[in-house]
Design an enzyme around this catalytic site. Structure first.
Site, PDB file in Angstrom:
ATOM      1  N   GLY A 196      27.149 -51.330   8.309  1.00  0.00           N
ATOM      2  CA  GLY A 196      27.434 -52.497   7.482  1.00  0.00           C
ATOM      3  C   GLY A 196      26.482 -53.623   7.806  1.00  0.00           C
ATOM      4  O   GLY A 196      26.044 -53.782   8.945  1.00  0.00           O
ATOM      5  N   LYS A 249      21.257 -41.076  17.494  1.00  0.00           N
ATOM      6  CA  LYS A 249      21.939 -42.063  18.337  1.00  0.00           C
ATOM      7  C   LYS A 249      22.249 -41.493  19.710  1.00  0.00           C
ATOM      8  O   LYS A 249      22.089 -42.170  20.733  1.00  0.00           O
ATOM      9  CB  LYS A 249      23.215 -42.531  17.631  1.00  0.00           C
ATOM     10  CG  LYS A 249      22.948 -43.245  16.316  1.00  0.00           C
ATOM     11  CD  LYS A 249      24.227 -43.459  15.507  1.00  0.00           C
ATOM     12  CE  LYS A 249      23.937 -44.089  14.163  1.00  0.00           C
ATOM     13  NZ  LYS A 249      25.153 -44.187  13.320  1.00  0.00           N
ATOM     14  N   VAL A 293      20.703 -55.415   5.723  1.00  0.00           N
ATOM     15  CA  VAL A 293      20.783 -55.905   7.097  1.00  0.00           C
ATOM     16  C   VAL A 293      19.839 -57.080   7.315  1.00  0.00           C
ATOM     17  O   VAL A 293      20.213 -58.092   7.920  1.00  0.00           O
ATOM     18  CB  VAL A 293      20.489 -54.771   8.103  1.00  0.00           C
ATOM     19  CG1 VAL A 293      20.482 -55.318   9.533  1.00  0.00           C
ATOM     20  CG2 VAL A 293      21.512 -53.654   7.967  1.00  0.00           C
ATOM     21  N   GLY A 318      26.104 -49.668  15.292  1.00  0.00           N
ATOM     22  CA  GLY A 318      26.168 -50.955  14.592  1.00  0.00           C
ATOM     23  C   GLY A 318      26.496 -52.135  15.469  1.00  0.00           C
ATOM     24  O   GLY A 318      25.719 -52.530  16.330  1.00  0.00           O
ATOM     25  N   ILE A 368      28.773 -52.435  17.812  1.00  0.00           N
ATOM     26  CA  ILE A 368      29.337 -52.153  19.136  1.00  0.00           C
ATOM     27  C   ILE A 368      28.226 -52.298  20.181  1.00  0.00           C
ATOM     28  O   ILE A 368      27.189 -51.641  20.062  1.00  0.00           O
ATOM     29  CB  ILE A 368      29.918 -50.730  19.204  1.00  0.00           C
ATOM     30  CG1 ILE A 368      30.971 -50.511  18.111  1.00  0.00           C
ATOM     31  CG2 ILE A 368      30.506 -50.456  20.578  1.00  0.00           C
ATOM     32  CD1 ILE A 368      31.461 -49.088  18.006  1.00  0.00           C
ATOM     33  N   LYS A 373      17.187 -46.048  14.457  1.00  0.00           N
ATOM     34  CA  LYS A 373      17.485 -44.955  15.386  1.00  0.00           C
ATOM     35  C   LYS A 373      16.532 -43.768  15.226  1.00  0.00           C
ATOM     36  O   LYS A 373      16.216 -43.088  16.199  1.00  0.00           O
ATOM     37  CB  LYS A 373      18.932 -44.494  15.245  1.00  0.00           C
ATOM     38  CG  LYS A 373      19.332 -43.904  13.900  1.00  0.00           C
ATOM     39  CD  LYS A 373      20.189 -44.855  13.134  1.00  0.00           C
ATOM     40  CE  LYS A 373      20.614 -44.324  11.789  1.00  0.00           C
ATOM     41  NZ  LYS A 373      21.231 -45.356  10.959  1.00  0.00           N
ATOM     42  N   GLU A 390      19.736 -52.816  20.230  1.00  0.00           N
ATOM     43  CA  GLU A 390      21.188 -52.645  20.284  1.00  0.00           C
ATOM     44  C   GLU A 390      21.760 -52.093  18.985  1.00  0.00           C
ATOM     45  O   GLU A 390      22.673 -51.267  18.989  1.00  0.00           O
ATOM     46  CB  GLU A 390      21.852 -53.982  20.614  1.00  0.00           C
ATOM     47  CG  GLU A 390      23.360 -53.912  20.763  1.00  0.00           C
ATOM     48  CD  GLU A 390      23.813 -53.040  21.914  1.00  0.00           C
ATOM     49  OE1 GLU A 390      24.346 -51.943  21.648  1.00  0.00           O
ATOM     50  OE2 GLU A 390      23.627 -53.446  23.073  1.00  0.00           O
ATOM     51  N   VAL A 444       8.992 -59.282   5.027  1.00  0.00           N
ATOM     52  CA  VAL A 444       8.207 -58.328   4.247  1.00  0.00           C
ATOM     53  C   VAL A 444       9.157 -57.416   3.474  1.00  0.00           C
ATOM     54  O   VAL A 444      10.124 -56.889   4.041  1.00  0.00           O
ATOM     55  CB  VAL A 444       7.283 -57.489   5.155  1.00  0.00           C
ATOM     56  CG1 VAL A 444       6.693 -56.306   4.401  1.00  0.00           C
ATOM     57  CG2 VAL A 444       6.171 -58.352   5.711  1.00  0.00           C
TER      58      VAL A 444
END
Length: 419
Positions: free
Chosen positions: A295, A198, A12, A127, A129, A100, A122, A41
């Site tokens: 993803g 979540k 990510v 993910g 959405i 999360k 967010e 990092v």
């Protein structure tokens, strides 16, 4: 110029840096200022990430860098990220996180520390959405009546394959691990804990609840079998792992578990690795949010959107959606007091009198049977597949204990709640 430091340049984090570079022109136009990643990092400095940014293995190189305005936390875990984020906020740096687990345990502490310093998250739920902004901003005029959603793509992929292709649980779990959807230790996903983290975040925004994972009902999909899927199909249900928050007067029930849900519901039609969340507001009615729940690019898209929001305003809207505590504070409903319909699979020795004794236990626990099927399990045993009318959770749990102790019952009954 806004300068960003990324804590954890993995899948990510690499995607965040790449998006900020590839889409720099449109991001600058939308933010009103240029944004760039100054440094990151990592744990392993020898791994090539294909990025032209400075990398370090020391968090102080970002936390103490006065040029860095926004810290993006993508480390994973709870304790170390908590300390890192606290230090970033105390140093006056805005924070964006996709973590999360961190928020499931420390969201209220971090809100207090952040104050008016921007703190956005967010990407921590579903993910790509934009469910956080939908709840916190778009639906802020509403009392939220309920939230129900598929919040874990791994479980949804597995349940879809089990339903559509008749694959056994162990086989599809192995496939999910080979495809990278499930970890080597899949407990966090298939046990429902990822979805629970979540759900707790969403419940804080919707209801102001400060609950921890240990406070709510969390079950996974480990016990779902083809017998259960066959029953579901026969009676017009799909089986999904759902996170559910539902307001009842001044109480809110929070639970994560496998559910039988009518095939006519929109949530039941969401298959594969996709996520979908239904939110019902008292004024707007039902709204549905659908998209990729994980993803690199999808999650990074939400992270970058938060960076742009911060660049525009420079300060945070209320992190959890409330400038002041809610009047008439809502409380968490005890698990024992949840009402639901239930499905049970009971493996019994195939002999006379068994059915009568089972139904007597139901009667003794004030539980009314709606449907019942019997399916052969082996030469000398059978599965009783039973659905109930609405009952109390505590009554169902007591009944299961009593049934398990009957000498002709071969294993612990499997129970799935019906939505």
């Amino acid at each position: 110029m806004i300068k960003v430091g990324i804590m954890g340049v993995g899948t990510v984090g690499t995607s965040v840096a790449q998006i900020l570079k590839d889409n720099a022109e449109i991001i600058s136009a939308r933010a009103g200022v240029d944004i760039s990643v100054k440094s990151g990092v990592v744990k392993n400095l020898n791994k090539d990430r294909g990025l032209d940014i400075s990398l370090s293995d020391n968090v102080d190189d970002i936390l103490n860098d006065e040029e860095i305005d926004i810290v993006v936390e993508l480390m994973g875990g709870v304790d170390e990220p908590f300390e890192v984020v606290k230090r970033a906020l105390k140093n006056g740096k805005a924070v964006v996180t996709a973590n999360k687990a961190l928020l499931a345990y420390h969201r209220y502490e971090l809100q207090e520390i952040a104050g008016t310093i921007a703190f956005e998250y967010e990407a921590s739920v579903a993910g790509g959405i934009p469910i956080i902004n939908a709840l916190r901003d778009g639906l802020s005029a509403n009392h939220i009546e309920s939230i129900m959603g598929i919040m874990n793509g791994t479980c949804n992929y597995m349940m879809t394959k089990m339903t559509e292709e008749g694959v056994a649980y162990d086989a599809i779990l192995k496939e999910a691990q080979e495809l990278g959807y499930a970890e080597a230790d899949p407990t966090f996903d298939v046990g429902g804990y990822d979805a629970a983290h979540k759900l707790l975040i969403l419940a804080s925004i919707a209801y102001g609840l400060d609950a921890k994972p240990e406070d709510i009902l969390i079950e996974g999909i480990e016990n779902v079998s083809q017998d259960d899927i066959t029953f579901a199909k026969e009676f017009g249900y799909a089986i999904k792992l759902l996170g559910i928050a539902k307001k009842d007067a001044n109480e809110v029930e929070l639970r994560v578990h496998a559910c039988l849900i009518s095939k006519d519901e929109m949530i039941a039609k969401i298959d594969g690795v996709m996520n979908g969340i239904s939110v019902v507001g008292d004024k707007v009615g039902e709204t549905l949010y659908y998209g990729p729940g994980a993803g690199g690019d999808a999650t990074a898209s939400a992270v970058v959107a938060n960076i742009i929001d911060i660049a525009r305003s420079g300060k945070s809207t209320p992190m959890l959606g409330f400038d002041k505590p809610m009047e008439g504070k809502l409380t968490l409903k005890a698990t024992d007091d949840i009402n639901s319909k239930y499905y049970l699979r009971i493996n019994v020795s195939d002999r006379a009198g068994v059915l009568a004794k089972i139904t007597k236990v139901f009667e003794d626990n004030n539980i009314s049977v709606e449907t019942m099927l019997q399916r052969p399990s082996s030469t000398n045993s059978a599965n009783l597949l039973i659905s109930t009318h609405i009952a109390l959770e505590k009554d169902i749990q007591n009944m299961i204990k009593e049934i398990e102790e009957l000498e002709f019952v071969n294993s612990t009954p499997v129970m799935i709640r019906i939505v």
